[in-house]
Design a protein around this motif. Structure first.
Motif, PDB file in Angstrom:
ATOM      1  N   GLU A  29       1.093   6.619  17.386  1.00 44.34           N
ATOM      2  CA  GLU A  29      -0.213   6.882  17.960  1.00 44.34           C
ATOM      3  C   GLU A  29      -1.113   7.510  16.901  1.00 44.34           C
ATOM      4  O   GLU A  29      -0.642   7.992  15.856  1.00 44.34           O
ATOM      5  N   LEU A  30      -2.417   7.527  17.158  1.00 39.17           N
ATOM      6  CA  LEU A  30      -3.358   8.096  16.193  1.00 39.17           C
ATOM      7  C   LEU A  30      -2.984   9.539  15.851  1.00 39.17           C
ATOM      8  O   LEU A  30      -3.056   9.960  14.690  1.00 39.17           O
ATOM      9  N   LYS A  31      -2.536  10.298  16.834  1.00 39.31           N
ATOM     10  CA  LYS A  31      -2.166  11.695  16.614  1.00 39.31           C
ATOM     11  C   LYS A  31      -0.947  11.828  15.705  1.00 39.31           C
ATOM     12  O   LYS A  31      -0.724  12.906  15.114  1.00 39.31           O
ATOM     13  N   ASP A  32      -0.161  10.777  15.600  1.00 39.96           N
ATOM     14  CA  ASP A  32       1.040  10.809  14.758  1.00 39.96           C
ATOM     15  C   ASP A  32       0.738  10.488  13.304  1.00 39.96           C
ATOM     16  O   ASP A  32       1.620  10.644  12.446  1.00 39.96           O
ATOM     17  N   LYS A  33      -0.480  10.022  13.024  1.00 36.94           N
ATOM     18  CA  LYS A  33      -0.769   9.476  11.705  1.00 36.94           C
ATOM     19  C   LYS A  33      -1.561  10.419  10.792  1.00 36.94           C
ATOM     20  O   LYS A  33      -2.178   9.965   9.816  1.00 36.94           O
ATOM     21  N   ALA A  34      -1.514  11.701  11.081  1.00 32.50           N
ATOM     22  CA  ALA A  34      -2.134  12.669  10.167  1.00 32.50           C
ATOM     23  C   ALA A  34      -1.445  12.588   8.807  1.00 32.50           C
ATOM     24  O   ALA A  34      -0.254  12.291   8.712  1.00 32.50           O
TER      25      ALA A  34
ATOM     26  N   ARG B 290       0.843  -1.186   0.000  1.00 32.12           N
ATOM     27  CA  ARG B 290       0.000   0.000   0.000  1.00 32.12           C
ATOM     28  C   ARG B 290       0.881   1.239   0.000  1.00 32.12           C
ATOM     29  O   ARG B 290       2.092   1.167   0.250  1.00 32.12           O
ATOM     30  N   HIS B 291       0.251   2.383  -0.232  1.00 33.20           N
ATOM     31  CA  HIS B 291       0.981   3.639  -0.142  1.00 33.20           C
ATOM     32  C   HIS B 291       0.032   4.749   0.303  1.00 33.20           C
ATOM     33  O   HIS B 291      -1.193   4.619   0.214  1.00 33.20           O
ATOM     34  N   ALA B 292       0.620   5.829   0.783  1.00 27.65           N
ATOM     35  CA  ALA B 292      -0.139   7.030   1.146  1.00 27.65           C
ATOM     36  C   ALA B 292       0.655   8.250   0.700  1.00 27.65           C
ATOM     37  O   ALA B 292       1.889   8.245   0.715  1.00 27.65           O
ATOM     38  N   VAL B 293      -0.065   9.300   0.301  1.00 28.88           N
ATOM     39  CA  VAL B 293       0.563  10.570  -0.060  1.00 28.88           C
ATOM     40  C   VAL B 293       0.376  11.525   1.112  1.00 28.88           C
ATOM     41  O   VAL B 293      -0.750  11.795   1.535  1.00 28.88           O
ATOM     42  N   ILE B 294       1.478  12.011   1.644  1.00 30.25           N
ATOM     43  CA  ILE B 294       1.470  12.914   2.789  1.00 30.25           C
ATOM     44  C   ILE B 294       1.948  14.285   2.314  1.00 30.25           C
ATOM     45  O   ILE B 294       2.812  14.397   1.448  1.00 30.25           O
TER      46      ILE B 294
END
Length: 247
Positions: free
Chosen positions: A154-159, A115-119
């Motif tokens: 953590e969830l807060k780190d995954k923006a 998978r991939h994500a664009v940040i």
């Protein structure tokens, strides 16, 4: 170890011009395309390779600030060979890229990765130029991973974005990324071993050391390499308690 992708460029000896060990970390003054296929597979590759951009224009702003001129002078406007973004070299890859490179980078990372994500990095003080395009207030990086190497934190780190200013770098490299951006990336990339094949002045390495990882960096520019060595020595002394002054 991965099969070399560039056999015609290989020599029987190591392609590294210089190799420096600082604590458990290794820095190479070398051509990454020649060296990376010899180093095996890292847990993570985090890199900011040369963008493919047009450095002309800028008008009066260009004359007042030499940032863009320095990019062209250093050859950092010519792009890079996407072959280095390979599942053979890392289980996860984070790659910065220009907007115009984004499609090709994603296409490349669709091969061999799960998978991939664009940040996006949003700049609250972008350069006030557009050159018949949009304001350069956003840069992108793509994080691609194989199974078992999904983003951590953590969830807060995954923006999927981070907002921070473009600071004035004390180093001579014209595209140094802010510490906050690099720290976020290291908070999301799993594993122990991190490689940056376009190390520049060592920002990835400093962030990796702060995060307790083992770093391997490669840089082809001797001036940038020396700066990176000093930054890594300083980071190791601060975060690991090892005096790498003589390394």
């Amino acid at each position: 170890m991965a099969t070399p992708l560039f056999p015609d460029a290989m020599t029987p000896a190591s392609p590294a011009v210089r190799q420096v060990h600082i604590g458990s970390h290794t820095l190479y003054l070398a051509n990454a395309y020649e060296l990376v296929p010899r180093l095996g597979c890292f847990d993570g590759m985090i890199t900011d390779p040369p963008y493919k951009i047009n450095v002309s224009g800028g008008g009066r702003f260009r004359a007042a600030r030499q940032h863009t001129t320095e990019i062209g002078k250093r050859g950092l406007d010519r792009g890079f060979d996407l072959e280095i973004l390979s599942w053979k070299f890392a289980y996860g890859i984070v790659c910065f890229c220009h907007n115009d490179q984004l499609g090709n980078v994603i296409t490349r990372l669709n091969t061999g990765f799960h998978r991939h994500a664009v940040i996006s990095w949003h700049k609250d003080n972008p350069m006030p130029v557009a050159n018949k395009h949009y304001l350069p207030d956003t840069e992108f990086y793509v994080h691609a991973w194989q199974q078992g190497y999904a983003p951590i934190g953590e969830l807060k780190d995954k923006a999927r974005h981070i907002t921070t200013a473009v600071g004035k770098s004390p180093f001579s490299h014209p595209t140094v990324k802010p510490d906050a951006v690099m720290d976020k990336i290291l908070a999301n990339v799993p594993g122990e071993t991190i490689c940056d094949p376009f190390m520049g002045t060592g920002s990835t390495g400093v962030a990796a050391i702060k995060a307790g990882r083992q770093f391997t960096g490669i840089e082809i520019d001797p001036e940038f390499f020396e700066i990176a060595c000093q930054r890594i020595r300083t980071a190791v002394a601060k975060h690991e308690g090892f005096d790498g002054a003589n390394a």
